[in-house]
Design a protein around this motif. Structure first.
Motif, PDB file in Angstrom:
ATOM      1  N   LEU A  34       0.903  -1.057   0.016  1.00  0.00           N
ATOM      2  CA  LEU A  34      -0.082  -0.170  -0.116  1.00  0.00           C
ATOM      3  C   LEU A  34       1.017   1.064  -0.165  1.00  0.00           C
ATOM      4  O   LEU A  34       1.682   1.482   1.103  1.00  0.00           O
ATOM      5  N   VAL A  36       0.875   5.079  -0.239  1.00  0.00           N
ATOM      6  CA  VAL A  36      -0.018   6.412   0.269  1.00  0.00           C
ATOM      7  C   VAL A  36       0.423   7.724   0.060  1.00  0.00           C
ATOM      8  O   VAL A  36       1.469   7.902   0.599  1.00  0.00           O
ATOM      9  N   TYR A  54      -8.141   3.337   5.174  1.00  0.00           N
ATOM     10  CA  TYR A  54      -7.357   2.247   4.845  1.00  0.00           C
ATOM     11  C   TYR A  54      -7.697   1.605   6.265  1.00  0.00           C
ATOM     12  O   TYR A  54      -7.847   0.197   6.256  1.00  0.00           O
ATOM     13  N   TYR A  79       3.367  -1.093   4.082  1.00  0.00           N
ATOM     14  CA  TYR A  79       2.594   0.136   3.788  1.00  0.00           C
ATOM     15  C   TYR A  79       3.539   0.971   3.834  1.00  0.00           C
ATOM     16  O   TYR A  79       4.575   0.965   4.506  1.00  0.00           O
ATOM     17  N   ILE A 219     -12.013   2.235  -0.804  1.00  0.00           N
ATOM     18  CA  ILE A 219     -10.735   1.432  -0.425  1.00  0.00           C
ATOM     19  C   ILE A 219     -11.038   0.037  -0.145  1.00  0.00           C
ATOM     20  O   ILE A 219     -10.171  -0.821  -0.468  1.00  0.00           O
TER      21      ILE A 219
END
Length: 266
Positions: A34, A36, A54, A79, A219
């Motif tokens: 992920l 971001v 998320y 992440y 999401i």
């Protein structure tokens, strides 16, 4: 092209050298990164919505059931937050998600992160970093995916389409979550930009967010599709339109350069 990705992967390894690596060879159904966006073009309300989206998605029964329904019943998840660069303290290292407890634990780590932002939008740098994490994950999976969100085009680093192509050549799928809640008038087709310049690989998709109310559902839906390997082409396909300029962000940066930070404009 592959040389470019190798260099970026080395950079990513160096940046993440302090992260603990899992035991090699663990079988999972998908390795999912992920990525971001926390660039300064995102205001605090958008940060909060994105973060909550998320966290809620990872805790939702639909996501947990998708994880459990896989052949191995587990995935590997990492992440990181990005803007002009990826900073060491913006990375949450690989963790196996195999049920409610592990999914909630990962969500807790995201939720506990402080809100912050910094300058620049280097989608190419984020893709390179994500590819590096996947190359050194230590897991074994039939699918490797980078899930990248953002609210603007690439404007720092190598051209995004080159890095996208090199990443896809490694067998990595890139899916996009362009955020168009407050679209810039100079970048009116960010969803098309993500479709043409950022995403790629077998089964890849773009899932635009046009309203704050869509964050959580979008999401969750995206994560479920990435874990399950299924796509809903009708509902996630960007409307047909003329291709966009993949160097749009770089051209805008040169046009509206910051005299104090010429390499770190938003």
């Amino acid at each position: 092209m592959l040389e470019i990705l190798s260099l970026l992967a080395c950079f990513a390894c160096a940046e993440a050298a302090s992260l603990p690596a899992p035991d090699g060879g663990t079988q999972v159904d998908v390795e999912l990164v992920l990525a971001v966006d926390i660039s300064q073009s995102m205001d605090e309300d958008e940060f909060a919505l994105q973060r909550a989206g998320y966290v809620e998605a990872l805790r939702h029964p639909d996501f947990i059931n998708a994880v459990r329904s896989g052949r191995n019943g587990r995935i590997a998840l990492a992440y990181f937050e990005w803007a002009g660069v990826v900073r060491d303290d913006g990375v949450i290292a690989w963790q196996i998600i195999d049920g409610e407890a592990s999914a909630n634990a990962f969500a807790d780590r995201i939720e506990a992160r402080p809100f912050r932002s910094f300058r620049g939008t280097s989608i190419s740098g984020a893709l390179g970093f994500g590819a590096g994490l996947l190359e050194r994950s230590g897991f074994s999976a039939p699918r490797r995916v980078i899930d990248i969100s953002g609210d603007g085009p690439n404007n720092i680093g190598l051209p995004v389409a080159e890095i996208r192509d090199a990443t896809v050549a490694k067998g990595i799928v890139i899916n996009g979550l362009p955020i168009l809640i407050r679209p810039s008038p100079s970048v009116s087709r960010l969803d098309r930009y993500y479709a043409d310049c950022v995403t790629g690989g077998a089964g890849s998709f773009v899932l635009p967010i046009y309203a704050a109310s869509e964050f959580s559902t979008a999401i969750r839906r995206k994560l479920v599709q990435e874990v399950s390997g299924l796509t809903d082409a009708k509902s996630i396909r960007v409307e047909d339109a003329a291709p966009v300029d993949c160097l749009l962000g770089e051209r805008l940066r040169r046009r509206f350069s910051d005299p104090y930070f010429p390499e770190l404009d938003r």
